[in-house]
Design a protein around this motif. Sequence first.
Motif, PDB file in Angstrom:
ATOM      1  N   MET A   1      -4.487   9.044   5.139  1.00 22.83           N
ATOM      2  CA  MET A   1      -5.277   7.855   4.861  1.00 22.83           C
ATOM      3  C   MET A   1      -6.019   7.426   6.131  1.00 22.83           C
ATOM      4  O   MET A   1      -5.467   7.483   7.223  1.00 22.83           O
TER       5      MET A   1
ATOM      6  N   SER B   1      -0.284  10.550   6.675  1.00 24.52           N
ATOM      7  CA  SER B   1      -0.375  11.163   5.341  1.00 24.52           C
ATOM      8  C   SER B   1      -1.821  11.486   4.962  1.00 24.52           C
ATOM      9  O   SER B   1      -2.077  12.047   3.896  1.00 24.52           O
TER      10      SER B   1
ATOM     11  N   CYS C   1       2.327   1.729  -3.393  1.00 24.23           N
ATOM     12  CA  CYS C   1       1.324   2.342  -4.283  1.00 24.23           C
ATOM     13  C   CYS C   1       1.256   3.848  -4.039  1.00 24.23           C
ATOM     14  O   CYS C   1       1.245   4.643  -4.981  1.00 24.23           O
ATOM     15  N   GLN C   2       1.207   4.226  -2.774  1.00 21.34           N
ATOM     16  CA  GLN C   2       1.125   5.641  -2.419  1.00 21.34           C
ATOM     17  C   GLN C   2       2.324   6.403  -2.978  1.00 21.34           C
ATOM     18  O   GLN C   2       2.166   7.488  -3.539  1.00 21.34           O
ATOM     19  N   GLU C   3       3.506   5.846  -2.830  1.00 23.50           N
ATOM     20  CA  GLU C   3       4.722   6.499  -3.323  1.00 23.50           C
ATOM     21  C   GLU C   3       4.702   6.669  -4.839  1.00 23.50           C
ATOM     22  O   GLU C   3       5.343   7.564  -5.374  1.00 23.50           O
TER      23      GLU C   3
ATOM     24  N   VAL D   1      -3.223   6.548  -4.316  1.00 24.53           N
ATOM     25  CA  VAL D   1      -3.512   6.799  -2.906  1.00 24.53           C
ATOM     26  C   VAL D   1      -4.963   6.422  -2.622  1.00 24.53           C
ATOM     27  O   VAL D   1      -5.869   6.808  -3.356  1.00 24.53           O
ATOM     28  N   PHE D   2      -5.152   5.676  -1.563  1.00 25.65           N
ATOM     29  CA  PHE D   2      -6.495   5.270  -1.159  1.00 25.65           C
ATOM     30  C   PHE D   2      -6.934   6.102   0.030  1.00 25.65           C
ATOM     31  O   PHE D   2      -6.131   6.418   0.903  1.00 25.65           O
ATOM     32  N   GLU D   3      -8.215   6.447   0.067  1.00 29.73           N
ATOM     33  CA  GLU D   3      -8.744   7.249   1.166  1.00 29.73           C
ATOM     34  C   GLU D   3      -8.886   6.437   2.440  1.00 29.73           C
ATOM     35  O   GLU D   3      -8.649   6.934   3.529  1.00 29.73           O
TER      36      GLU D   3
ATOM     37  N   LEU E   1       1.209   5.950   6.976  1.00 24.77           N
ATOM     38  CA  LEU E   1       0.094   6.096   6.028  1.00 24.77           C
ATOM     39  C   LEU E   1      -1.027   6.926   6.646  1.00 24.77           C
ATOM     40  O   LEU E   1      -1.609   7.790   5.989  1.00 24.77           O
TER      41      LEU E   1
ATOM     42  N   THR F   1       4.746   1.615   9.256  1.00 22.67           N
ATOM     43  CA  THR F   1       4.197   1.917   7.929  1.00 22.67           C
ATOM     44  C   THR F   1       2.737   2.332   8.030  1.00 22.67           C
ATOM     45  O   THR F   1       2.310   3.306   7.404  1.00 22.67           O
TER      46      THR F   1
ATOM     47  N   ILE G   1       0.853  -1.189   0.000  1.00 22.52           N
ATOM     48  CA  ILE G   1       0.000   0.000   0.000  1.00 22.52           C
ATOM     49  C   ILE G   1       0.889   1.238   0.000  1.00 22.52           C
ATOM     50  O   ILE G   1       0.649   2.202  -0.741  1.00 22.52           O
ATOM     51  N   LYS G   2       1.920   1.222   0.824  1.00 21.40           N
ATOM     52  CA  LYS G   2       2.880   2.332   0.878  1.00 21.40           C
ATOM     53  C   LYS G   2       3.560   2.509  -0.480  1.00 21.40           C
ATOM     54  O   LYS G   2       3.726   3.635  -0.965  1.00 21.40           O
TER      55      LYS G   2
END
Length: 165
Positions: free
Chosen positions: A139, A137, A93-95, A99-101, A134, A130, A90-91
Amino acid sequence: MAKKLAVRVDDRLIHGQVVTQWVKVFDAQKIVVIDNAVAKDKMQKNILKFAAPSDLKVNIYSVDKAVEVWNKNKFGPYNVFVLFRDVKQIKECQEKGLVFEEVSIGQMAIINDRKQVYKQLGLDQSEAQTLLDLEKSGMKLYFQMQPTDKKESLTILKKTFPDLK
């Protein structure tokens, strides 16, 4: 673009509880598995696709491919249930801009250096950090084993890992 999007971490990926409860509660029409190892393994991909009901579309992507597909069409015009095996992807993907809510954290086996954090959920210090990163940030993350369970905040991590930042 996905009509509705639900994101979950469950190291079993597509299995009975996902199919009989989560997918139904969410009214999913498509499952997207994002996992770098599974995306390279034809046998695992076939097993996961076989585990899903025949009326559900199933796509299995590496992180890079998931980001590419997301940027192209947001996983298509469906109610999409996204599954991850672990929090590190998930991290990743974010990088890379995906980004998922909101993410529900389910089962992660209590093996190796992992400590039990919540019910059948084990994390090591790095995975716990992690999750907190997230959350910082923006999320929304919570622990929830079944759809009928109360959502538990990440604050319970401090009981197991008091040194987290």
